[in-house]
Design an enzyme around this catalytic site. Structure first.
Site, PDB file in Angstrom:
ATOM      1  N   ASP A  52     -18.957  44.983  19.172  1.00 39.07           N
ATOM      2  CA  ASP A  52     -17.909  45.571  19.755  1.00 39.07           C
ATOM      3  C   ASP A  52     -18.221  46.824  20.561  1.00 39.07           C
ATOM      4  OD1 ASP A  52     -16.224  44.029  18.171  1.00 39.07           O
ATOM      5  OD2 ASP A  52     -16.258  45.469  16.553  1.00 39.07           O
ATOM      6  N   GLU A 128     -25.253  12.032  14.056  1.00 41.16           N
ATOM      7  CA  GLU A 128     -24.744  13.187  14.117  1.00 41.16           C
ATOM      8  C   GLU A 128     -23.707  13.218  13.174  1.00 41.16           C
ATOM      9  OE1 GLU A 128     -23.243  13.115  17.942  1.00 41.16           O
ATOM     10  OE2 GLU A 128     -25.145  12.870  18.834  1.00 41.16           O
ATOM     11  N   LYS A 130     -19.853  13.387  12.009  1.00 38.80           N
ATOM     12  CA  LYS A 130     -18.532  13.155  12.593  1.00 38.80           C
ATOM     13  C   LYS A 130     -17.619  14.152  12.351  1.00 38.80           C
ATOM     14  CE  LYS A 130     -15.080   9.361  13.428  1.00 38.80           C
ATOM     15  NZ  LYS A 130     -14.070  10.374  13.301  1.00 38.80           N
ATOM     16  N   ASP A 132     -14.494  16.379  11.993  1.00 36.87           N
ATOM     17  CA  ASP A 132     -13.177  15.987  11.837  1.00 36.87           C
ATOM     18  C   ASP A 132     -12.179  17.156  12.526  1.00 36.87           C
ATOM     19  OD1 ASP A 132     -10.867  14.616  11.230  1.00 36.87           O
ATOM     20  OD2 ASP A 132     -10.983  15.275   9.063  1.00 36.87           O
ATOM     21  N   ARG A 151      -7.819  14.517  24.520  1.00 37.49           N
ATOM     22  CA  ARG A 151      -8.042  13.100  24.710  1.00 37.49           C
ATOM     23  C   ARG A 151      -6.838  12.402  25.136  1.00 37.49           C
ATOM     24  NH1 ARG A 151      -7.890   8.285  21.484  1.00 37.49           N
ATOM     25  NH2 ARG A 151      -9.337   6.593  22.565  1.00 37.49           N
ATOM     26  N   TYR A 240     -20.980  16.480  22.049  1.00 38.23           N
ATOM     27  CA  TYR A 240     -21.712  15.537  21.491  1.00 38.23           C
ATOM     28  C   TYR A 240     -21.908  14.342  22.565  1.00 38.23           C
ATOM     29  CZ  TYR A 240     -17.136  14.274  20.122  1.00 38.23           C
ATOM     30  OH  TYR A 240     -15.777  13.991  19.962  1.00 38.23           O
ATOM     31  N   LYS A 328     -18.343   5.982   8.376  1.00 39.87           N
ATOM     32  CA  LYS A 328     -17.623   6.916   7.658  1.00 39.87           C
ATOM     33  C   LYS A 328     -18.041   7.011   6.022  1.00 39.87           C
ATOM     34  CE  LYS A 328     -13.322   7.221   8.823  1.00 39.87           C
ATOM     35  NZ  LYS A 328     -12.381   7.742   9.594  1.00 39.87           N
ATOM     36  N   CYS A 422      17.021  -4.702 -15.028  1.00 34.60           N
ATOM     37  CA  CYS A 422      16.757  -4.359 -13.564  1.00 34.60           C
ATOM     38  C   CYS A 422      16.994  -3.060 -13.416  1.00 34.60           C
ATOM     39  CB  CYS A 422      17.145  -5.383 -12.840  1.00 34.60           C
ATOM     40  SG  CYS A 422      17.054  -5.081 -10.939  1.00 34.60           S
ATOM     41  N   CYS A 425      20.213  -3.909 -10.682  1.00 39.39           N
ATOM     42  CA  CYS A 425      21.441  -4.597 -10.889  1.00 39.39           C
ATOM     43  C   CYS A 425      21.790  -4.898 -12.432  1.00 39.39           C
ATOM     44  CB  CYS A 425      21.250  -6.051 -10.287  1.00 39.39           C
ATOM     45  SG  CYS A 425      20.229  -7.038 -11.121  1.00 39.39           S
ATOM     46  N   CYS A 438      13.091  -9.293 -12.058  1.00 38.68           N
ATOM     47  CA  CYS A 438      14.440  -9.194 -11.907  1.00 38.68           C
ATOM     48  C   CYS A 438      14.977 -10.746 -11.903  1.00 38.68           C
ATOM     49  CB  CYS A 438      15.224  -8.313 -11.128  1.00 38.68           C
ATOM     50  SG  CYS A 438      16.830  -8.651 -10.803  1.00 38.68           S
ATOM     51  N   CYS A 444      21.110  -9.721  -7.155  1.00 38.40           N
ATOM     52  CA  CYS A 444      20.548  -8.331  -7.279  1.00 38.40           C
ATOM     53  C   CYS A 444      20.576  -7.567  -5.986  1.00 38.40           C
ATOM     54  CB  CYS A 444      19.048  -8.169  -7.808  1.00 38.40           C
ATOM     55  SG  CYS A 444      18.243  -6.610  -7.786  1.00 38.40           S
TER      56      CYS A 444
HETATM   57  S1  IVH Z   1     -19.256  10.084  20.225  1.00 38.14           S
HETATM   58  C1  IVH Z   1     -18.252   7.143  23.354  1.00 38.14           C
HETATM   59  N1  IVH Z   1     -19.913  11.839  18.426  1.00 38.14           N
HETATM   60  O1  IVH Z   1     -14.819  10.594  16.465  1.00 38.14           O
HETATM   61  C2  IVH Z   1     -18.435   7.867  22.099  1.00 38.14           C
HETATM   62  N2  IVH Z   1     -17.681  11.238  18.375  1.00 38.14           N
HETATM   63  O2  IVH Z   1     -13.553   7.602  16.097  1.00 38.14           O
HETATM   64  C3  IVH Z   1     -17.698   9.038  21.860  1.00 38.14           C
HETATM   65  N3  IVH Z   1     -16.210  12.499  16.858  1.00 38.14           N
HETATM   66  O3  IVH Z   1     -12.468  10.322  19.084  1.00 38.14           O
HETATM   67  C4  IVH Z   1     -17.523   9.292  20.625  1.00 38.14           C
HETATM   68  N4  IVH Z   1     -17.904  13.624  16.052  1.00 38.14           N
HETATM   69  O4  IVH Z   1     -13.273  12.472  18.640  1.00 38.14           O
HETATM   70  C5  IVH Z   1     -18.970  11.331  18.907  1.00 38.14           C
HETATM   71  N5  IVH Z   1     -20.542  13.284  16.887  1.00 38.14           N
HETATM   72  C6  IVH Z   1     -19.707  12.735  17.404  1.00 38.14           C
HETATM   73  C7  IVH Z   1     -18.339  12.797  16.857  1.00 38.14           C
HETATM   74  C8  IVH Z   1     -17.343  11.928  17.454  1.00 38.14           C
HETATM   75  C9  IVH Z   1     -16.416  13.274  15.881  1.00 38.14           C
HETATM   76  C10 IVH Z   1     -14.912  11.902  17.161  1.00 38.14           C
HETATM   77  C11 IVH Z   1     -14.392  11.644  18.330  1.00 38.14           C
HETATM   78  C12 IVH Z   1     -13.646  10.387  18.580  1.00 38.14           C
HETATM   79  C13 IVH Z   1     -13.809   9.955  17.181  1.00 38.14           C
HETATM   80  C14 IVH Z   1     -13.994   8.360  17.223  1.00 38.14           C
END
Ligand code: IVH
Length: 686
Positions: A52, A128, A130, A132, A151, A240, A328, A422, A425, A438, A444
């Site tokens: 700060d 990597e 995924k 959320d 997007r 990514y 997933k 039922c 009815c 039923c 009915c």
């Molecule tokens: S690569 C062409 N890497 O997952 C490939 N996507 O269902 C582009 N997402 O809409 C995506 N983590 O928003 C990529 N490490 C990751 C990600 C990632 C999250 C999301 C992304 C995309 C969705 C795909």
């Protein structure tokens, strides 16, 4: 003198400015460095107080020299007045989505496919988390962050540049001077769990609605019209994917990420390079185990082929790349309580028990009811009112109760029993195995409504404008008591219904009139015969060609068709035996519903001579040998050159030879030309 010397001891104004300028530059670099350590590396090196102080000092200097304020200064993360609406930005490259897989088998199949296509045994992957959150496009020109977009529809997104600038993890200026002239990336904006909970606490204290989950919170914050609000929302971002860049391209995805990191961009920290698919599966498992301990939400891992030339060779499908998949995690489960068990009555009269739940959020969606499927399922899981249960949700699938969680010392009510009447009815309820029906049929209202909705649905008679609400009105007002009543509806009757005016009534009547010319398969489907869905309706139309043929067929005829089993045959026969069903069909036809029969070329009735073998010997007067052969082959027979026990017929013309002898010996049926013609003629009758 003293004055003079004093004056001389002070640097001249230009020197002061120079010193301030230098200090300002140092402060900017230091703050950027500490932002990076804090937001990207998650490894702060100074206390918040020290940070700060640096920030204050920079602000003071910028106040003193307004001309030295640059847009990439850490103080300039909020610099624009609120907007009326977010602008649109066309993406430089389409923003694709990923194919989702959940089963390791499917991942192995993906691996096999790419190995085959790339004609190689070894493929290196980068994996990597995924994240959320929500996906964004980020553009840097000559190292400066110039714009960013959501997007959107994949081609055009919303301009959220100002809001992205407030995210401290995102450098406004890239570090080192090796960055490309132009850089387009994709990343994910999300909120850490602790920040999300703190934000929600602040919101509720202020009397605002809390966000349902971190993802919604991130989306709501990024899509703000006022970046002064966004700056108070603790968003983070991770990059990514390089979507486009000038200059030499790294040859692997892994190297791309390393380069981005060198330039000061946040990249996935949990990434791993895998040389075998087993390592990929292991990383998925490990990450899933760590999932609950991570400071942010992830819903799987993303598996990407590392080599960029291979990515290019595999290319993409219409909406997703062929070189990457989302692997997933299984759905999340949550615990809640069964407040009641209700019964819903479907269009075929089936009674389905439904658990009414204390609302609970599972993976981002609030769930307040779950199907219990049937009485056996309720008994098997032993679900009773007041029970504590675990609910789960997979993708878009309807939520289900996974299991009951016993609570010790709890006094439970008696086991749940299906009703004997039922609930809609009052008709008696009949039982067929685990299923309860039923018996009220079209009497009915629940069944009648369901039957009409089904009849009017897109894949059946496709009556536009005859949705749930209208159907309910028609039934409740007594205007429609069976399907045929639809074709008796009059303009003035519709006008009396809520929400109907001249135009809407006319449109509905027109849509009903249009549905009068209907293909056999659609009509069959629309009748809502148990077990007869779109596929079976098609099969029936193809095999029988006309409604009359279907209505008069017996069990054996249905069962002779490969796709039709005993249950469906039974259901068809009993449906068409039922007097009231025949009457409705009859009335529909009298009211002008004209069922278009399925044209012959589309029919594949089993060929009459399938499985039969012919042997020809001697000459025929009406056909050449080849014509005769072709004729029986068209009817499904095989033609052999010698007689055996398997031969069905020997056709003996003039001057028949040893084959005739052989046929007699083996007791094979012998046909003369007349007999042959008879066999053919009788086979060609329907
Ligand atoms: S690569 C062409 N890497 O997952 C490939 N996507 O269902 C582009 N997402 O809409 C995506 N983590 O928003 C990529 N490490 C990751 C990600 C990632 C999250 C999301 C992304 C995309 C969705 C795909």
């Amino acid at each position: 003198m003293r004055q003079d010397s004093l004056f001389h001891d002070l640097p001249p104004p230009s020197k002061i400015r120079q010193a301030d300028e230098d200090r300002l530059a140092i402060l900017k670099t230091q703050i950027r460095h500490h932002d990076h350590l804090y937001y990207v590396k998650d490894r702060p090196e100074i206390s918040d107080g020290e940070y700060d102080r640096l920030f204050r000092e920079l602000l003071d200097l910028e106040l003193k020299y307004p001309d030295l304020v640059t847009s990439d200064s850490p103080t300039q993360r909020v610099g624009a007045p609120p907007l009326d609406e977010l602008g649109k930005i066309p993406h430089e490259r389409p923003m694709l989505s990923l194919d989702s897989l959940m089963d390791p088998e499917e991942v192995l199949a993906f691996h096999q496919r790419v190995k085959r296509e790339l004609e190689t045994e070894q493929i290196e992957y980068t994996i990597e988390p995924k994240f959320d959150g929500l996906s964004v496009e980020l553009v840097y020109d000559r190292g400066a962050f110039v714009r960013g977009a959501t997007r959107g529809d994949g081609t055009t997104g919303e301009d959220v540049t100002m809001n992205l600038r407030t995210i401290r993890a995102l450098p406004l200026q890239l570090q080192t001077d090796t960055y490309p002239e132009h850089l387009v990336m994709r990343g994910e904006v999300y909120m850490r769990l602790s920040d999300f909970h703190a934000l929600n606490r602040r919101m509720t204290e202020r009397g605002d609605d809390a966000f349902a989950n971190p993802r919604n919170a991130a989306a709501g914050s990024l899509r703000q019209l006022d970046s002064r609000i966004t700056v108070s929302r603790p968003l983070v971002v991770t990059c990514y994917e390089v979507m486009a860049m000038t200059g030499p391209l790294p040859s692997t995805h892994w190297d791309e990420l390393e380069r981005l990191a060198e330039w000061g961009l946040p990249v996935p920290m949990l990434r791993r390079r895998c040389e075998t698919i087993d390592q990929v599966l292991a990383f998925h498992r490990e990450t899933q185990e760590r999932r609950d301990h991570l400071p942010y939400e992830i819903d799987g891992v993303v598996v990407k082929i590392n080599r960029v030339d291979w990515q290019n060779r595999l290319g993409m499908k219409s909406r997703s790349p062929r070189w990457a998949i989302a692997f997933k995690f299984p759905p999340r489960k949550e615990v809640t309580e069964v407040q009641d068990i209700a019964i819903s009555v479907g269009r075929t009269g089936t009674l389905t028990p439904l658990a009414l739940l204390r609302p609970v959020e599972v993976g981002g969606v609030t769930i307040s009811r779950a199907t219990l499927h049937n009485a056996d399922e309720v008994a098997r899981k032993d679900i009773r009112v007041g029970d504590t249960v675990r609910v789960e949700r997979a993708g878009d699938v309807i939520p289900a109760i996974a299991e009951r969680i016993p609570v010790s010392g709890q006094i439970r009510p008696e086991p749940f029993l299906m009703p004997q009447h039922c609930p809609i009815c009052g008709s008696a309820v009949a039982r067929d195995g685990a299923y309860y029906y039923c018996t009220g049929q079209a009497g009915c209202p629940a069944q009648l409504k369901g039957a009409i909705e089904h009849f009017a649905s897109k894949t059946a008679l496709n009556i536009d404008g005859l949705g749930k609400k209208t159907v309910a009105q028609l039934v409740d007002q007594g205007l429609v008591k069976d399907l045929s009543d639809l074709y008796r509806l009059r303009h003035e009757q519709l006008l009396k219904l809520e929400g109907f005016a001249e135009r809407s009534s006319t449109l509905l009547l027109e849509a009903i009139a249009r549905s009068k010319a209907v293909q056999l398969e659609r009509f069959l489907m629309g009748l809502g015969i148990r077990q007869v869905g779109q596929h079976i309706a098609k099969v029936l139309a193809r095999e029988f060609g006309s409604l009359h043929a279907i209505m008069t067929a017996d069990r054996n005829q249905f069962q002779a068709i490969r796709e039709i089993g005993p249950e469906t045959s039974e259901s068809l026969v009993s449906y068409f035996q039922e007097q009231s069903n025949r009457r409705v069909i009859d009335q529909l036809q009298q009211l002008g519903v004209s069922i278009m029969e399925t044209p012959l070329p589309q029919r594949h009735t089993p060929l009459p001579f399938s499985g039969k073998t012919f042997v020809f010997t001697g000459g025929l007067s009406s056909f050449s040998r080849d014509e005769a052969k072709a004729l029986v082959e068209r009817l499904g027979a095989l033609v052999a050159s010698s007689v055996s026990k398997k031969t069905t017929y020997v056709v003996a013309g003039t001057e028949a030879g040893s084959k005739l002898e052989q046929a007699r010996k083996l007791g094979v049926q012998i046909l003369d030309e007349e007999g042959f013609k008879n066999v053919i003629n009788s086979s060609e009758k329907p």
